[in-house]
Write a protein that holds these residues in place. Sequence first.
Motif, PDB file in Angstrom:
ATOM      1  N   MET A  80       0.726  -1.062  -0.399  1.00 35.95           N
ATOM      2  CA  MET A  80      -0.158   0.473   0.191  1.00 35.95           C
ATOM      3  C   MET A  80       1.141   1.487  -0.126  1.00 35.95           C
ATOM      4  O   MET A  80       0.470   2.149  -0.378  1.00 35.95           O
ATOM      5  N   TYR A  81       1.707   1.238   0.767  1.00 31.10           N
ATOM      6  CA  TYR A  81       2.553   2.804   1.135  1.00 31.10           C
ATOM      7  C   TYR A  81       3.464   2.720  -0.974  1.00 31.10           C
ATOM      8  O   TYR A  81       3.739   4.407  -1.192  1.00 31.10           O
ATOM      9  N   MET A 123       6.899  -0.947   9.606  1.00 35.07           N
ATOM     10  CA  MET A 123       7.731  -1.859  10.208  1.00 35.07           C
ATOM     11  C   MET A 123       7.027  -2.742   9.642  1.00 35.07           C
ATOM     12  O   MET A 123       6.574  -2.979   8.302  1.00 35.07           O
ATOM     13  N   GLN A 130       2.372  -5.920  12.182  1.00 41.71           N
ATOM     14  CA  GLN A 130       1.446  -4.184  12.379  1.00 41.71           C
ATOM     15  C   GLN A 130       0.192  -5.165  12.903  1.00 41.71           C
ATOM     16  O   GLN A 130       0.026  -6.010  13.072  1.00 41.71           O
ATOM     17  N   GLY A 131      -0.147  -3.676  13.307  1.00 42.35           N
ATOM     18  CA  GLY A 131      -1.374  -3.968  14.223  1.00 42.35           C
ATOM     19  C   GLY A 131      -1.618  -4.261  15.686  1.00 42.35           C
ATOM     20  O   GLY A 131      -2.272  -4.070  16.275  1.00 42.35           O
ATOM     21  N   LYS A 132      -0.456  -4.173  15.599  1.00 44.39           N
ATOM     22  CA  LYS A 132      -0.553  -4.972  17.344  1.00 44.39           C
ATOM     23  C   LYS A 132       0.638  -3.707  18.307  1.00 44.39           C
ATOM     24  O   LYS A 132       0.518  -4.139  19.831  1.00 44.39           O
ATOM     25  N   GLY A 133       0.425  -2.100  17.646  1.00 40.65           N
ATOM     26  CA  GLY A 133       0.802  -1.612  18.974  1.00 40.65           C
ATOM     27  C   GLY A 133       2.255  -0.509  18.871  1.00 40.65           C
ATOM     28  O   GLY A 133       2.238  -0.251  19.564  1.00 40.65           O
ATOM     29  N   GLY A 170       5.742  13.069   6.977  1.00 34.50           N
ATOM     30  CA  GLY A 170       5.465  13.910   6.183  1.00 34.50           C
ATOM     31  C   GLY A 170       5.233  12.490   5.447  1.00 34.50           C
ATOM     32  O   GLY A 170       4.929  11.376   6.144  1.00 34.50           O
ATOM     33  N   ASN A 220      -3.050   8.468   1.649  1.00 36.28           N
ATOM     34  CA  ASN A 220      -2.159   7.352   2.376  1.00 36.28           C
ATOM     35  C   ASN A 220      -3.018   7.152   3.820  1.00 36.28           C
ATOM     36  O   ASN A 220      -2.558   7.486   4.768  1.00 36.28           O
ATOM     37  N   ALA A 255      -0.803   5.292   7.168  1.00 33.75           N
ATOM     38  CA  ALA A 255       0.203   6.694   7.440  1.00 33.75           C
ATOM     39  C   ALA A 255      -0.623   8.109   7.437  1.00 33.75           C
ATOM     40  O   ALA A 255      -0.406   7.443   9.514  1.00 33.75           O
ATOM     41  N   HIS A 271      -3.212   7.787   9.604  1.00 36.79           N
ATOM     42  CA  HIS A 271      -4.095   7.901  10.926  1.00 36.79           C
ATOM     43  C   HIS A 271      -3.320   7.132  11.511  1.00 36.79           C
ATOM     44  O   HIS A 271      -3.715   7.473  12.806  1.00 36.79           O
ATOM     45  N   PHE A 272      -2.624   6.374  11.401  1.00 35.64           N
ATOM     46  CA  PHE A 272      -1.113   6.571  12.227  1.00 35.64           C
ATOM     47  C   PHE A 272      -1.170   7.313  12.430  1.00 35.64           C
ATOM     48  O   PHE A 272       0.022   7.362  13.475  1.00 35.64           O
ATOM     49  N   TRP A 273      -0.054   8.231  12.302  1.00 31.94           N
ATOM     50  CA  TRP A 273       0.500   9.583  12.114  1.00 31.94           C
ATOM     51  C   TRP A 273      -0.082  10.047  13.397  1.00 31.94           C
ATOM     52  O   TRP A 273       0.088  10.503  14.429  1.00 31.94           O
ATOM     53  N   LYS A 291      -3.171   9.212  15.330  1.00 34.71           N
ATOM     54  CA  LYS A 291      -2.867   8.469  16.826  1.00 34.71           C
ATOM     55  C   LYS A 291      -1.721   8.707  17.345  1.00 34.71           C
ATOM     56  O   LYS A 291      -1.693   8.367  17.972  1.00 34.71           O
TER      57      LYS A 291
END
Length: 170
Positions: A36-37, A100, A105-108, A132, A137, A140, A142-144, A146
Amino acid sequence: MVCMMDITLFSRVYSVRRLSETDVPDILALCGKNRMYYRYCPPFVSEQSIRDDMNALPTGKEVADKYYVGYYDGGKLIAVLDLILAYPDKETAFIGFFMMDVSVQGKGIGSGIIGELCAYLAGNGFARVRLGWVRGNPQAEHFWHKNGFAETGAVYKTERYAVIAAQREL
Ligand SMILES: CC(C)(COP(=O)(O)OP(=O)(O)OC[C@H]1O[C@@H](n2cnc3c(N)ncnc32)[C@H](O)[C@@H]1OP(=O)(O)O)[C@@H](O)C(=O)NCCC(=O)NCCS
């Protein structure tokens, strides 16, 4: 402000060390699974693009300010981070790349790594972390968000995509 970082202190949970030429196959294996990235940030990763990233420096910065590092869980590479210190100004650290391994992934774990890194940078006198993501995306963005990063309002357009600038105050 301390200019030389002790990268072993970036994390208390994982071993952190600088990545070099011999690590390129492992980095490629980690990155290549993050499809996806690269859909948002083409071209797709290659050994050469990794070598280029390992050596890339923003204008005016020196090799001493660059930390292209791997996070290891036992012997397994689980994350790659490209950090530039004191960019674009003395009090700011810049994350050029963070990825990662898909299997963890998805485990914090990614949030944990960024949390520990921010704490370490704050303890060394940095006031903020900037980075940036490619517009659109969702992973990316949502992760940043969060992890406490907020858009600065700046957008950098390249030929193939736009990059949204964001930062977190430490
Ligand atoms: C972004 C990345 C580093 C997150 O690592 P991680 O260890 O999975 O992170 P965490 O488990 O701490 O947090 C996962 C968060 O990422 C976001 N996320 C992950 N996958 C997502 C998806 N497909 N769509 C939307 N958000 C997503 C969510 O905010 C999620 O939090 P939630 O589970 O509470 O909803 C990892 O997915 C990755 O390496 N992606 C490819 C590279 C990349 O995008 N890097 C950052 C851009 S510069």
